[in-house]
Design an enzyme around this catalytic site. Structure first.
Site, PDB file in Angstrom:
ATOM      1  CB  ALA A  29       6.813   5.963   0.542  1.00 43.91           C
ATOM      2  CG  PHE A  40       7.445   0.761  -4.384  1.00 47.24           C
ATOM      3  CD1 PHE A  40       7.023  -0.525  -4.668  1.00 47.24           C
ATOM      4  CD2 PHE A  40       6.513   1.771  -4.313  1.00 47.24           C
ATOM      5  CE1 PHE A  40       5.682  -0.794  -4.893  1.00 47.24           C
ATOM      6  CE2 PHE A  40       5.165   1.519  -4.530  1.00 47.24           C
ATOM      7  CZ  PHE A  40       4.753   0.230  -4.823  1.00 47.24           C
ATOM      8  NE  ARG A  41      12.443   6.330  -5.369  1.00 46.62           N
ATOM      9  CZ  ARG A  41      11.254   6.626  -5.862  1.00 46.62           C
ATOM     10  NH1 ARG A  41      10.207   6.568  -5.090  1.00 46.62           N
ATOM     11  NH2 ARG A  41      11.121   6.990  -7.110  1.00 46.62           N
ATOM     12  CG  HIS A 126       6.218   9.677  -8.715  1.00 41.42           C
ATOM     13  ND1 HIS A 126       6.940   9.311  -7.602  1.00 41.42           N
ATOM     14  CD2 HIS A 126       6.919  10.696  -9.271  1.00 41.42           C
ATOM     15  CE1 HIS A 126       8.013  10.071  -7.489  1.00 41.42           C
ATOM     16  NE2 HIS A 126       8.023  10.923  -8.492  1.00 41.42           N
ATOM     17  CB  CYS A 134      -5.125   3.765 -24.033  1.00 40.79           C
ATOM     18  SG  CYS A 134      -4.353   3.754 -25.674  1.00 40.79           S
ATOM     19  CB  SER A 201      13.986  10.465   1.470  1.00 42.11           C
ATOM     20  OG  SER A 201      13.655  10.064   0.159  1.00 42.11           O
TER      21      SER A 201
HETATM   22 ZN   LIG Z   1      -6.318   3.769 -26.928  1.00 40.86          ZN
END
Ligand SMILES: [Zn+2]
Length: 253
Positions: A29, A40-41, A126, A134, A201
């Site tokens: 990050a 976020f963390r 991530h 989907c 980190s």
């Molecule tokens: Zn699908």
């Protein structure tokens, strides 16, 4: 050694980069904070205010899916307008110079690709939040399409034509790590001679194993992060200065 000042950090890094044949950057990050992407963390970060949504809850509940999309669209102001920072641009310069066979990132913001690194050479541990897929058939959906459907249906998340659930292409808590990305990251880590851990980190396993993997195979290890990490003792160079300040001189036009 810990660089005592910015000048020493840059000159030390320059020597290591010049001597390296295969550099693998590993980014977290910290490289994107100057681009307006929230960490976020971090204390006060989004995840300390909003509990992250678990993957099994996303699968189980339509309300949770709707909520996860509401949160995602609320973040579009930061994600949608973000541009690569000095760190991204410096790494892209090294990539263009043929020094970087691939890059591993914990970030989901697409900024390495936006800086000019080919998507196939960016390993996203991530996933990516700038588009959706989907969960059943893997069909790709753009966020503006999802948002249109979402708004038209009174803030209800759309499903895929195949009946599957549509989710941002990120790896959520409780969702298995992507096997292909993990393997690619391992190959890069084992075959580099300079590993640059930047803005992470290094606490999230299994991702945190890559710097040590590289080190054990004989690569030099550089850690650039504001805060100390558990791996500082193992590193050849540790830099606590601002990432953009440290990498800025390596931007080639
Ligand atoms: Zn699908």
């Amino acid at each position: 050694m810990i660089a005592p000042d910015l000048e020493t950090a840059i000159s030390g890094l320059r020597v290591l980069i010049e001597n390296a044949q295969a550099i693998v950057p590993f980014t977290g990050a910290g490289i994107s904070t100057e681009c307006g992407i929230p960490d976020f963390r971090s204390p006060g970060g989004l995840w300390t205010k909003n509990q992250p949504i678990q993957f099994e809850d996303f699968l189980a509940s339509r309300e949770v899916r709707d909520e996860s999309w509401r949160r995602r669209f609320a973040m579009e102001d930061s994600f949608g307008s973000a541009k690569p920072g000095r760190g991204h641009r410096a790494l892209a310069s090294l990539y263009r110079a043929g020094k970087v066979p691939g890059l591993v990132t914990q970030n989901i913001d697409n900024l390495h690709q936006a800086s000019g690194i080919a998507p196939k050479d960016v390993v996203e541990l991530h996933g990516n939040t700038t588009y959706a897929t989907c969960l059943d058939c893997a069909k790709r959906y753009e966020l503006f399409w999802v948002r249109q459907k979402f708004d038209a249906a009174g803030q209800r998340a759309p499903d895929c034509d195949c009946g599957g659930l549509i989710k941002t292409a990120t790896i959520s808590f409780g969702q298995p790590m992507p096997a292909e990305a993990m393997q690619h990251a391992e190959e890069l880590s084992c075959n580099c001679d300079l590993f640059l851990a930047i803005g992470s980190s290094l606490v999230v396993w299994p991702a945190a194993g890559f710097p040590l993997m590289a080190k054990r195979r004989g690569a030099a290890l550089v850690i650039i992060n504001r805060e100390p990490t558990d791996f500082d003792d193992a590193a050849d160079l540790v830099v606590h200065n601002d990432i953009g300040d440290v990498l800025g001189p390596f931007i080639a036009n």
